[in-house]
Design a protein around this motif. Structure first.
Motif, short mmCIF file in Angstrom:
data_model
loop_
_atom_site.label_atom_id
_atom_site.label_comp_id
_atom_site.label_asym_id
_atom_site.label_seq_id
_atom_site.Cartn_x
_atom_site.Cartn_y
_atom_site.Cartn_z
N CYS A 234 2.23 -0.73 3.71
CA CYS A 234 2.21 -1.79 4.72
C CYS A 234 2.80 -1.33 6.05
N GLU A 235 2.78 -0.03 6.23
CA GLU A 235 3.16 0.60 7.49
C GLU A 235 4.62 0.37 7.89
N LYS A 236 5.49 0.28 6.89
CA LYS A 236 6.93 0.20 7.16
C LYS A 236 7.56 1.58 7.17
N LYS A 237 6.77 2.56 6.77
CA LYS A 237 7.14 3.97 6.92
C LYS A 237 5.83 4.75 7.01
N THR A 238 5.89 5.91 7.62
CA THR A 238 4.71 6.75 7.74
C THR A 238 4.38 7.33 6.37
N PRO A 239 3.12 7.18 5.92
CA PRO A 239 2.75 7.80 4.64
C PRO A 239 2.89 9.31 4.72
N GLU A 240 3.72 9.88 3.86
CA GLU A 240 3.98 11.31 3.89
C GLU A 240 3.54 12.00 2.60
N THR A 241 3.89 11.45 1.45
CA THR A 241 3.54 12.08 0.18
C THR A 241 2.12 11.73 -0.22
N LEU A 242 1.60 12.47 -1.17
CA LEU A 242 0.26 12.21 -1.68
C LEU A 242 0.15 10.78 -2.21
N MET A 243 1.15 10.33 -2.95
CA MET A 243 1.11 8.98 -3.50
C MET A 243 1.16 7.93 -2.39
N GLU A 244 1.98 8.13 -1.38
CA GLU A 244 2.07 7.18 -0.27
C GLU A 244 0.74 7.09 0.47
N LYS A 245 0.13 8.23 0.74
CA LYS A 245 -1.15 8.25 1.43
C LYS A 245 -2.24 7.61 0.59
N ALA A 246 -2.19 7.84 -0.72
CA ALA A 246 -3.19 7.26 -1.62
C ALA A 246 -3.08 5.74 -1.64
N LEU A 247 -1.89 5.21 -1.80
CA LEU A 247 -1.73 3.75 -1.86
C LEU A 247 -2.15 3.11 -0.54
N TYR A 248 -1.88 3.75 0.54
CA TYR A 248 -2.28 3.24 1.86
C TYR A 248 -3.81 3.08 1.91
N ALA A 249 -4.54 4.05 1.38
CA ALA A 249 -6.00 3.99 1.39
C ALA A 249 -6.54 3.04 0.32
N VAL A 250 -5.86 2.95 -0.79
CA VAL A 250 -6.31 2.13 -1.93
C VAL A 250 -6.23 0.64 -1.63
N ASP A 251 -5.20 0.20 -0.94
CA ASP A 251 -4.95 -1.23 -0.75
C ASP A 251 -6.18 -2.00 -0.25
N PRO A 252 -6.80 -1.61 0.87
CA PRO A 252 -7.97 -2.36 1.32
C PRO A 252 -9.22 -2.08 0.48
N THR A 253 -9.24 -0.95 -0.19
CA THR A 253 -10.44 -0.54 -0.92
C THR A 253 -10.71 -1.44 -2.11
N SER A 254 -9.68 -1.86 -2.82
CA SER A 254 -9.93 -2.72 -3.99
C SER A 254 -10.57 -4.04 -3.56
N GLY A 255 -10.11 -4.62 -2.47
CA GLY A 255 -10.70 -5.86 -1.97
C GLY A 255 -12.12 -5.66 -1.47
N PHE A 256 -12.37 -4.52 -0.86
CA PHE A 256 -13.70 -4.17 -0.38
C PHE A 256 -14.69 -4.08 -1.55
N ILE A 257 -14.25 -3.46 -2.63
CA ILE A 257 -15.10 -3.32 -3.81
C ILE A 257 -15.33 -4.68 -4.47
N VAL A 258 -14.31 -5.51 -4.54
CA VAL A 258 -14.48 -6.86 -5.07
C VAL A 258 -15.50 -7.63 -4.24
N ALA A 259 -15.38 -7.56 -2.92
CA ALA A 259 -16.33 -8.25 -2.04
C ALA A 259 -17.76 -7.76 -2.28
N ALA A 260 -17.92 -6.47 -2.51
CA ALA A 260 -19.24 -5.90 -2.78
C ALA A 260 -19.81 -6.47 -4.08
N ALA A 261 -18.97 -6.63 -5.09
CA ALA A 261 -19.43 -7.20 -6.36
C ALA A 261 -19.81 -8.67 -6.19
N LEU A 262 -19.02 -9.38 -5.40
CA LEU A 262 -19.24 -10.83 -5.27
C LEU A 262 -20.48 -11.20 -4.47
N ILE A 263 -21.02 -10.28 -3.67
CA ILE A 263 -22.25 -10.62 -2.94
C ILE A 263 -23.51 -10.30 -3.76
#
Length: 180
Positions: A89-118
């Motif tokens: 949630c951008e309260k710190k700069t993503p530095e580690t692999l896990m931090e960078k991954a979660l940053y990218a994952v967060d909007p992606t799950s909702g995007f995929i759900v939206a794709a299924a729902l249409i």
């Protein structure tokens, strides 16, 4: 903290079932990414599952989002998990692999759900990577899913296509649990 304890804590603090499902989806994707990178699947999964733990408290106070989760969690999880929660949630700069991954994952799950729902079937089973890539280009589709944040998957060495493939695979594996 075990996965079961984390899930109980999440359900105790998050009242919206769709948001709980979002967290479960993020957990699945994070575990799949951890497996791909040879990282600890349980640790990465907990970061995904708990990343929006404070949503009910902070939905009207976005400046507190993340910090409240870290406060609730106290010493029950590692600093690594707490840092990933703050980075998503951008309260710190993503530095580690896990931090960078979660940053990218967060909007992606909702995007995929939206794709299924249409889709007429409203099921993840009928969604494929090409469908996701085409929808990515449509600015009006799933407006809340930040395209730049999803595209940040490149910071963990994955193309958008590879990232969508792993994310979709993970979400399909839990489709029944999240009702899709």
């Amino acid at each position: 903290m075990t996965r079961q304890e984390a899930l109980e804590l999440l359900k105790q603090h998050v009242s919206n079932k769709n948001l709980v499902n979002h967290c479960i989806a993020c957990e699945a994707i994070m575990k799949r990414l951890a497996k791909h990178f040879g990282e600890d699947e349980e640790v990465w999964g907990l970061a995904g599952l708990l990343h929006d733990l404070d949503y009910d408290y902070t939905k009207d106070k976005p400046e507190e989002h993340g910090y409240k989760s870290v406060e609730i969690l106290g010493n029950s999880v590692s600093e690594e998990i707490k840092n990933a929660i703050l980075a998503h949630c951008e309260k710190k700069t993503p530095e580690t692999l896990m931090e960078k991954a979660l940053y990218a994952v967060d909007p992606t799950s909702g995007f995929i759900v939206a794709a299924a729902l249409i889709k007429p079937e409203k099921k993840l089973a009928v969604v494929d990577v090409e469908f996701l890539k085409n929808r990515f280009k449509e600015k009006g589709f799933a407006r809340g899913a930040n395209r730049e944040q999803m595209k940040s998957c490149e910071n963990i060495g994955l193309s958008l296509k590879e990232f969508y493939s792993l994310s979709l695979e993970a979400m399909k594996s839990i489709a029944e649990e999240i009702g899709l």
